[in-house]
Design a protein around this motif. Structure first.
Motif, PDB file in Angstrom:
ATOM      1  N   ALA A   1       0.835  -1.206   0.000  1.00 39.87           N
ATOM      2  CA  ALA A   1       0.000   0.000   0.000  1.00 39.87           C
ATOM      3  C   ALA A   1       0.866   1.252   0.000  1.00 39.87           C
ATOM      4  O   ALA A   1       0.559   2.240  -0.685  1.00 39.87           O
ATOM      5  N   LEU A   2       1.955   1.218   0.747  1.00 37.34           N
ATOM      6  CA  LEU A   2       2.857   2.367   0.794  1.00 37.34           C
ATOM      7  C   LEU A   2       3.559   2.558  -0.541  1.00 37.34           C
ATOM      8  O   LEU A   2       3.740   3.687  -1.015  1.00 37.34           O
ATOM      9  N   MET A   3       3.938   1.459  -1.174  1.00 35.44           N
ATOM     10  CA  MET A   3       4.578   1.534  -2.485  1.00 35.44           C
ATOM     11  C   MET A   3       3.616   2.125  -3.509  1.00 35.44           C
ATOM     12  O   MET A   3       4.006   2.958  -4.333  1.00 35.44           O
ATOM     13  N   ALA A   4       2.364   1.709  -3.457  1.00 33.65           N
ATOM     14  CA  ALA A   4       1.368   2.249  -4.380  1.00 33.65           C
ATOM     15  C   ALA A   4       1.150   3.738  -4.132  1.00 33.65           C
ATOM     16  O   ALA A   4       1.050   4.529  -5.075  1.00 33.65           O
ATOM     17  N   LYS A   5       1.105   4.115  -2.862  1.00 31.74           N
ATOM     18  CA  LYS A   5       0.903   5.523  -2.526  1.00 31.74           C
ATOM     19  C   LYS A   5       2.042   6.393  -3.046  1.00 31.74           C
ATOM     20  O   LYS A   5       1.824   7.486  -3.577  1.00 31.74           O
ATOM     21  N   GLY A   6       3.278   5.915  -2.902  1.00 30.03           N
ATOM     22  CA  GLY A   6       4.428   6.714  -3.307  1.00 30.03           C
ATOM     23  C   GLY A   6       4.897   6.466  -4.724  1.00 30.03           C
ATOM     24  O   GLY A   6       5.874   7.072  -5.163  1.00 30.03           O
ATOM     25  N   GLY A   7       4.198   5.574  -5.441  1.00 32.27           N
ATOM     26  CA  GLY A   7       4.608   5.253  -6.803  1.00 32.27           C
ATOM     27  C   GLY A   7       5.970   4.596  -6.855  1.00 32.27           C
ATOM     28  O   GLY A   7       6.761   4.841  -7.773  1.00 32.27           O
ATOM     29  N   LEU A   8       6.252   3.713  -5.890  1.00 29.54           N
ATOM     30  CA  LEU A   8       7.563   3.081  -5.786  1.00 29.54           C
ATOM     31  C   LEU A   8       7.596   1.779  -6.579  1.00 29.54           C
ATOM     32  O   LEU A   8       6.650   0.985  -6.538  1.00 29.54           O
ATOM     33  N   HIS A   9       8.688   1.550  -7.282  1.00 25.48           N
ATOM     34  CA  HIS A   9       8.851   0.326  -8.055  1.00 25.48           C
ATOM     35  C   HIS A   9       9.412  -0.773  -7.158  1.00 25.48           C
ATOM     36  O   HIS A   9      10.221  -0.520  -6.262  1.00 25.48           O
ATOM     37  N   HIS A  10       8.996  -2.005  -7.377  1.00 25.71           N
ATOM     38  CA  HIS A  10       9.431  -3.124  -6.547  1.00 25.71           C
ATOM     39  C   HIS A  10      10.950  -3.264  -6.526  1.00 25.71           C
ATOM     40  O   HIS A  10      11.522  -3.666  -5.503  1.00 25.71           O
ATOM     41  N   ASP A  11      11.628  -2.934  -7.618  1.00 28.83           N
ATOM     42  CA  ASP A  11      13.086  -3.063  -7.665  1.00 28.83           C
ATOM     43  C   ASP A  11      13.788  -2.076  -6.744  1.00 28.83           C
ATOM     44  O   ASP A  11      14.962  -2.251  -6.414  1.00 28.83           O
ATOM     45  N   ASP A  12      13.066  -1.029  -6.358  1.00 22.65           N
ATOM     46  CA  ASP A  12      13.663   0.004  -5.514  1.00 22.65           C
ATOM     47  C   ASP A  12      13.391  -0.214  -4.030  1.00 22.65           C
ATOM     48  O   ASP A  12      13.774   0.610  -3.192  1.00 22.65           O
ATOM     49  N   VAL A  13      12.716  -1.322  -3.704  1.00 17.71           N
ATOM     50  CA  VAL A  13      12.293  -1.571  -2.323  1.00 17.71           C
ATOM     51  C   VAL A  13      12.676  -2.983  -1.886  1.00 17.71           C
ATOM     52  O   VAL A  13      12.535  -3.936  -2.661  1.00 17.71           O
ATOM     53  N   THR A  14      13.151  -3.119  -0.663  1.00 17.66           N
ATOM     54  CA  THR A  14      13.409  -4.417  -0.046  1.00 17.66           C
ATOM     55  C   THR A  14      12.566  -4.523   1.218  1.00 17.66           C
ATOM     56  O   THR A  14      12.565  -3.606   2.044  1.00 17.66           O
ATOM     57  N   ILE A  15      11.849  -5.628   1.358  1.00 15.71           N
ATOM     58  CA  ILE A  15      11.028  -5.878   2.542  1.00 15.71           C
ATOM     59  C   ILE A  15      11.726  -6.947   3.378  1.00 15.71           C
ATOM     60  O   ILE A  15      12.134  -7.988   2.857  1.00 15.71           O
ATOM     61  N   SER A  16      11.887  -6.692   4.669  1.00 12.47           N
ATOM     62  CA  SER A  16      12.628  -7.630   5.512  1.00 12.47           C
ATOM     63  C   SER A  16      12.085  -7.609   6.935  1.00 12.47           C
ATOM     64  O   SER A  16      11.216  -6.811   7.285  1.00 12.47           O
ATOM     65  N   PHE A  17      12.646  -8.500   7.780  1.00 10.61           N
ATOM     66  CA  PHE A  17      12.185  -8.654   9.161  1.00 10.61           C
ATOM     67  C   PHE A  17      13.392  -8.709  10.099  1.00 10.61           C
ATOM     68  O   PHE A  17      14.366  -9.406   9.836  1.00 10.61           O
ATOM     69  N   GLN A  18      13.307  -7.991  11.209  1.00  8.52           N
ATOM     70  CA  GLN A  18      14.432  -7.826  12.120  1.00  8.52           C
ATOM     71  C   GLN A  18      14.157  -8.430  13.500  1.00  8.52           C
ATOM     72  O   GLN A  18      13.070  -8.930  13.771  1.00  8.52           O
ATOM     73  N   SER A  19      15.164  -8.365  14.377  1.00  5.06           N
ATOM     74  CA  SER A  19      15.041  -8.660  15.812  1.00  5.06           C
ATOM     75  C   SER A  19      14.764 -10.112  16.127  1.00  5.06           C
ATOM     76  O   SER A  19      13.849 -10.447  16.878  1.00  5.06           O
ATOM     77  N   ARG A  20      15.577 -11.013  15.581  1.00  6.92           N
ATOM     78  CA  ARG A  20      15.405 -12.437  15.902  1.00  6.92           C
ATOM     79  C   ARG A  20      15.853 -12.730  17.333  1.00  6.92           C
ATOM     80  O   ARG A  20      16.747 -12.096  17.871  1.00  6.92           O
ATOM     81  N   LEU A  21      15.232 -13.740  17.927  1.00  7.46           N
ATOM     82  CA  LEU A  21      15.578 -14.193  19.275  1.00  7.46           C
ATOM     83  C   LEU A  21      15.614 -15.715  19.273  1.00  7.46           C
ATOM     84  O   LEU A  21      14.726 -16.362  18.717  1.00  7.46           O
ATOM     85  N   LEU A  22      16.621 -16.285  19.905  1.00  4.25           N
ATOM     86  CA  LEU A  22      16.826 -17.731  19.949  1.00  4.25           C
ATOM     87  C   LEU A  22      17.079 -18.274  18.541  1.00  4.25           C
ATOM     88  O   LEU A  22      17.352 -17.514  17.619  1.00  4.25           O
ATOM     89  N   LYS A  23      16.980 -19.584  18.367  1.00  6.32           N
ATOM     90  CA  LYS A  23      17.396 -20.196  17.108  1.00  6.32           C
ATOM     91  C   LYS A  23      16.243 -20.693  16.248  1.00  6.32           C
ATOM     92  O   LYS A  23      16.459 -21.319  15.217  1.00  6.32           O
ATOM     93  N   ASP A  24      15.006 -20.423  16.654  1.00  3.56           N
ATOM     94  CA  ASP A  24      13.864 -20.867  15.869  1.00  3.56           C
ATOM     95  C   ASP A  24      13.785 -20.091  14.563  1.00  3.56           C
ATOM     96  O   ASP A  24      14.262 -18.947  14.479  1.00  3.56           O
ATOM     97  N   PRO A  25      13.182 -20.668  13.517  1.00  4.01           N
ATOM     98  CA  PRO A  25      13.008 -19.913  12.269  1.00  4.01           C
ATOM     99  C   PRO A  25      12.014 -18.776  12.445  1.00  4.01           C
ATOM    100  O   PRO A  25      10.914 -18.976  12.967  1.00  4.01           O
ATOM    101  N   TRP A  26      12.416 -17.584  12.047  1.00  3.84           N
ATOM    102  CA  TRP A  26      11.559 -16.398  12.109  1.00  3.84           C
ATOM    103  C   TRP A  26      11.191 -16.010  10.676  1.00  3.84           C
ATOM    104  O   TRP A  26      11.689 -16.588   9.702  1.00  3.84           O
ATOM    105  N   LEU A  27      10.316 -15.030  10.568  1.00  5.11           N
ATOM    106  CA  LEU A  27       9.926 -14.564   9.239  1.00  5.11           C
ATOM    107  C   LEU A  27      11.158 -14.082   8.477  1.00  5.11           C
ATOM    108  O   LEU A  27      12.024 -13.406   9.031  1.00  5.11           O
ATOM    109  N   LYS A  28      11.207 -14.415   7.205  1.00  7.32           N
ATOM    110  CA  LYS A  28      12.322 -14.045   6.341  1.00  7.32           C
ATOM    111  C   LYS A  28      11.820 -13.186   5.196  1.00  7.32           C
ATOM    112  O   LYS A  28      10.635 -13.181   4.889  1.00  7.32           O
ATOM    113  N   PRO A  29      12.739 -12.461   4.542  1.00  8.06           N
ATOM    114  CA  PRO A  29      14.195 -12.417   4.744  1.00  8.06           C
ATOM    115  C   PRO A  29      14.579 -11.591   5.966  1.00  8.06           C
ATOM    116  O   PRO A  29      13.859 -10.675   6.360  1.00  8.06           O
ATOM    117  N   TYR A  30      15.730 -11.920   6.540  1.00  7.10           N
ATOM    118  CA  TYR A  30      16.211 -11.236   7.726  1.00  7.10           C
ATOM    119  C   TYR A  30      16.861  -9.901   7.352  1.00  7.10           C
ATOM    120  O   TYR A  30      17.654  -9.825   6.409  1.00  7.10           O
TER     121      TYR A  30
END
Length: 339
Positions: A235-264
């Motif tokens: 939704a933010l990309m659509a609002k700002g007219g951003l191209h997918h190649d110009d944006v990276t979506i990721s997830f931070q703040s892992r704890l312990l060794k279980d698999p968390w949402l990716k990409p990190y």
């Protein structure tokens, strides 16, 4: 006549950077079954034998890097939000933290003394997760019941991850720093364990199970953190007219060794730098208010990592904090709730 009140809910912070205060905070935070969702005995042993003996000192050092003369950035900014919202409404506006102070039990007691019997609840979490939105709401409801306020009328603001006015406010806060900069944009959301996504899927057969689960319409999306993060990003990309190649979506703040949402996020920062990205701007759309995870983990550690791997220009774009568009969003919620 009903006496109305509004309560803003956020996560919380230690009372100080003292190791004992941080230990108290982490004990409360990680004892929550919606955060560390393990067998109660295993959770207690893990806390007492592994996490609490060493983690508080490390966390206290991290908090000391971002602490201000006024106190915790999260608490200081949240109080400013509360005051700004209060300036534009006659309805009492309260602020409570799920962990630490101002505590939810204390604020419920204050609302009881004030005679509040009609309450608008605004969790300051754009996306639904059992370790943030859900636990804050459950704690509030439990305290209302325990303190004899179970019969009051409550209205709960649902996760607003793709609310057009929220997206407008988010873009307005980002645009001055990003537009025309020529930088790559990273949207770093707070991570959660993959099992949390599966647990909150009422069908137990869609999230992280079917192909393209986040973009394939399904009732599970109502409580799917992963879907809601991507929905915010798109939704933010659509609002700002951003191209997918110009944006990276990721997830931070892992704890312990279980698999968390990716990409990190840390992996992606390193990858982008090594692939030749020289200018990187980062936003953290899972947070309304800047805190340890944005100010230390991204603005400090992320910047160091980016520069060490060949990047040249790194900037954390602040969260909404006290941006006028965000304060207006909150006040609009109150105005539309009032008769």
């Amino acid at each position: 006549m009903a006496k109305k009140g509004v309560i803003l809910l956020n996560l919380g912070s230690p009372d100080s950077t003292d190791v004992e205060d941080v230990r108290t905070y982490l004990d409360q935070f990680l004892s929550d079954e919606r955060v560390l969702d393990l067998n109660p005995i295993v959770r207690k042993l893990l806390l007492k034998l592994v996490i609490l003996p060493r983690r508080p000192k490390e966390s206290a050092e991290a908090y000391s890097k971002v602490w201000t003369d006024e106190g915790s950035p999260l608490i200081v900014t949240s109080v400013k939000q509360q005051k700004l919202v209060q300036e534009n409404t006659d309805v009492p506006v309260y602020l409570a933290m799920r962990y630490g102070n101002p505590s939810t039990p204390d604020i419920v007691a204050e609302m009881k003394r004030d005679g509040i019997d009609d309450l608008l609840i605004i969790p300051l979490y754009p996306q639904y997760a059992m370790s943030s939105y859900e636990t804050a709401v459950v704690e509030l409801m439990e305290q209302l019941r325990e303190q004899g306020m179970a019969e009051i009328n409550t209205v709960l603001v649902q996760p607003f991850y793709k609310d057009p006015e929220y997206i407008d406010a988010l873009w307005e806060s980002i645009r001055p720093s990003y537009e025309g900069s020529g930088a790559h944009l990273m949207m770093s959301f707070h991570g959660i364990p993959q099992r949390h996504v599966k647990v909150t899927d009422p069908s137990h057969a869609h999230c992280l199970t079917t192909k393209d689960c986040c973009t394939t319409p399904h009732p599970a999306h109502g409580t799917c953190y992963s879907h809601q993060c991507y929905a915010t990003a798109y939704a933010l990309m659509a609002k700002g007219g951003l191209h997918h190649d110009d944006v990276t979506i990721s997830f931070q703040s892992r704890l312990l060794k279980d698999p968390w949402l990716k990409p990190y996020t840390d992996f992606e920062i390193e990858r982008l730098a090594k692939e030749g990205v020289k200018k990187l701007k980062v936003i953290c759309p899972a947070f309304i208010t800047d805190c340890l995870e944005t100010l230390e983990e991204i603005a400090m550690e992320g910047k160091e990592q980016f520069l060490e791997n060949g990047g040249e220009d790194f900037e954390l774009i602040p969260c909404l904090n006290t941006h006028p568009a965000w304060i207006n969003w909150l006040n609009n919620k109150i105005e539309r709730w009032e008769p």
